[in-house]
Scaffold this motif. Structure first.
Motif, PDB file in Angstrom:
ATOM      1  N   PRO A  66       0.795  -1.229   0.000  1.00 13.07           N
ATOM      2  CA  PRO A  66       0.000   0.000   0.000  1.00 13.07           C
ATOM      3  C   PRO A  66       0.830   1.284   0.000  1.00 13.07           C
ATOM      4  O   PRO A  66       0.313   2.346  -0.308  1.00 13.07           O
ATOM      5  CB  PRO A  66      -0.832  -0.103   1.275  1.00 13.07           C
ATOM      6  CG  PRO A  66      -0.108  -1.053   2.146  1.00 13.07           C
ATOM      7  CD  PRO A  66       0.642  -1.987   1.243  1.00 13.07           C
ATOM      8  N   THR A  67       2.119   1.189   0.317  1.00 13.87           N
ATOM      9  CA  THR A  67       2.953   2.388   0.302  1.00 13.87           C
ATOM     10  C   THR A  67       3.516   2.689  -1.089  1.00 13.87           C
ATOM     11  O   THR A  67       4.157   3.710  -1.283  1.00 13.87           O
ATOM     12  CB  THR A  67       4.124   2.260   1.292  1.00 13.87           C
ATOM     13  OG1 THR A  67       4.984   1.195   0.874  1.00 13.87           O
ATOM     14  CG2 THR A  67       3.628   2.018   2.710  1.00 13.87           C
ATOM     15  N   VAL A  68       3.285   1.791  -2.038  1.00 14.33           N
ATOM     16  CA  VAL A  68       3.744   2.008  -3.413  1.00 14.33           C
ATOM     17  C   VAL A  68       2.577   2.545  -4.230  1.00 14.33           C
ATOM     18  O   VAL A  68       1.521   1.917  -4.294  1.00 14.33           O
ATOM     19  CB  VAL A  68       4.294   0.704  -4.027  1.00 14.33           C
ATOM     20  CG1 VAL A  68       4.628   0.898  -5.501  1.00 14.33           C
ATOM     21  CG2 VAL A  68       5.515   0.228  -3.263  1.00 14.33           C
ATOM     22  N   GLY A  69       2.783   3.711  -4.845  1.00 17.21           N
ATOM     23  CA  GLY A  69       1.727   4.325  -5.639  1.00 17.21           C
ATOM     24  C   GLY A  69       1.751   3.857  -7.080  1.00 17.21           C
ATOM     25  O   GLY A  69       0.775   3.347  -7.605  1.00 17.21           O
ATOM     26  N   THR A  70       2.876   4.023  -7.754  1.00 19.11           N
ATOM     27  CA  THR A  70       3.007   3.668  -9.159  1.00 19.11           C
ATOM     28  C   THR A  70       4.255   2.827  -9.352  1.00 19.11           C
ATOM     29  O   THR A  70       5.307   3.117  -8.789  1.00 19.11           O
ATOM     30  CB  THR A  70       3.108   4.930 -10.035  1.00 19.11           C
ATOM     31  OG1 THR A  70       1.956   5.751  -9.801  1.00 19.11           O
ATOM     32  CG2 THR A  70       3.156   4.573 -11.505  1.00 19.11           C
ATOM     33  N   ILE A  71       4.131   1.792 -10.178  1.00 23.30           N
ATOM     34  CA  ILE A  71       5.270   0.944 -10.529  1.00 23.30           C
ATOM     35  C   ILE A  71       5.560   1.205 -12.000  1.00 23.30           C
ATOM     36  O   ILE A  71       4.762   0.847 -12.866  1.00 23.30           O
ATOM     37  CB  ILE A  71       4.963  -0.545 -10.311  1.00 23.30           C
ATOM     38  CG1 ILE A  71       4.493  -0.784  -8.880  1.00 23.30           C
ATOM     39  CG2 ILE A  71       6.177  -1.395 -10.650  1.00 23.30           C
ATOM     40  CD1 ILE A  71       3.813  -2.119  -8.686  1.00 23.30           C
ATOM     41  N   TYR A  72       6.682   1.855 -12.271  1.00 22.51           N
ATOM     42  CA  TYR A  72       7.048   2.160 -13.646  1.00 22.51           C
ATOM     43  C   TYR A  72       7.869   1.020 -14.229  1.00 22.51           C
ATOM     44  O   TYR A  72       8.858   0.595 -13.642  1.00 22.51           O
ATOM     45  CB  TYR A  72       7.851   3.460 -13.720  1.00 22.51           C
ATOM     46  CG  TYR A  72       7.026   4.681 -13.431  1.00 22.51           C
ATOM     47  CD1 TYR A  72       6.104   5.151 -14.359  1.00 22.51           C
ATOM     48  CD2 TYR A  72       7.162   5.364 -12.230  1.00 22.51           C
ATOM     49  CE1 TYR A  72       5.338   6.276 -14.092  1.00 22.51           C
ATOM     50  CE2 TYR A  72       6.404   6.492 -11.957  1.00 22.51           C
ATOM     51  CZ  TYR A  72       5.494   6.933 -12.892  1.00 22.51           C
ATOM     52  OH  TYR A  72       4.733   8.043 -12.622  1.00 22.51           O
ATOM     53  N   LEU A  73       7.462   0.530 -15.383  1.00 20.16           N
ATOM     54  CA  LEU A  73       8.218  -0.472 -16.119  1.00 20.16           C
ATOM     55  C   LEU A  73       9.093   0.279 -17.115  1.00 20.16           C
ATOM     56  O   LEU A  73       8.590   1.017 -17.964  1.00 20.16           O
ATOM     57  CB  LEU A  73       7.274  -1.423 -16.856  1.00 20.16           C
ATOM     58  CG  LEU A  73       6.264  -2.152 -15.966  1.00 20.16           C
ATOM     59  CD1 LEU A  73       5.282  -2.941 -16.810  1.00 20.16           C
ATOM     60  CD2 LEU A  73       6.982  -3.074 -14.998  1.00 20.16           C
ATOM     61  N   VAL A  74      10.413   0.098 -16.999  1.00 19.54           N
ATOM     62  CA  VAL A  74      11.347   0.884 -17.802  1.00 19.54           C
ATOM     63  C   VAL A  74      12.203  -0.045 -18.655  1.00 19.54           C
ATOM     64  O   VAL A  74      13.030  -0.790 -18.125  1.00 19.54           O
ATOM     65  CB  VAL A  74      12.258   1.747 -16.892  1.00 19.54           C
ATOM     66  CG1 VAL A  74      13.151   2.638 -17.732  1.00 19.54           C
ATOM     67  CG2 VAL A  74      11.427   2.567 -15.917  1.00 19.54           C
TER      68      VAL A  74
END
Length: 155
Positions: free
Chosen positions: A75-83
């Motif tokens: 819950p502390t992660v807002g967005t996970i960017y795939l790079v």
């Protein structure tokens, strides 16, 4: 009480209860529970190694990696960017479609926290052969051949 009314003028007598009410209102607003702050995370992958984002067992079953699942359920992660990193110039139309279906779609279907970030430098002309896949990739936040110099020269 009569002595106070005689000593304190009318305006000050109304000001004291008003300040008390304002203090109560401020105290009740600051006592609300704050929402936890979120952080953004980046997961890097390249043509030779998808292990940070995708797990494949010995039977060929694929699913998001343990790291990707952990971030998605945190819950502390807002967005996970795939790079995407490195060169993708060997990817032609068929491998781009396969990458979308095998690698990217399972991640975006798993959690709405996943977003694309970065550029795929596919083989020139390959993305235009599969516009539905190219548009899907761009709609997720990636760019395609952004840094590749144009081969179309105007005269």
């Amino acid at each position: 009480m009569k002595n106070i009314k005689k000593i304190i003028p009318y305006k000050l007598r109304t000001l004291i209860p008003a300040l008390g009410l304002a203090g109560l209102a401020t105290a009740s607003l600051t006592s609300c529970e704050k929402e936890p702050e979120t952080r953004d995370v980046e997961l890097f992958f390249h043509t030779g190694d998808y292990s940070t984002v995708l797990y494949q067992d010995r039977y060929g079953n694929r699913e998001p990696s343990l790291m990707a699942k952990t971030y998605a359920n945190d819950p502390t992660v807002g967005t996970i960017y795939l790079v995407p990193i490195g060169t993708w110039s060997t990817y032609v139309a068929s491998t781009i479609t396969n990458m979308r279906k095998v690698l990217l779609e399972p991640l975006f279907d798993y959690s709405p926290k996943f977003k694309g970030k970065g550029d795929f430098d596919f083989y020139p002309g390959a993305p235009s052969e599969i516009p539905e896949d190219s548009l899907w990739i761009v709609s997720k936040g990636f760019t395609i051949n952004k840094y590749r110099p144009s081969t179309d020269y105007q005269r």
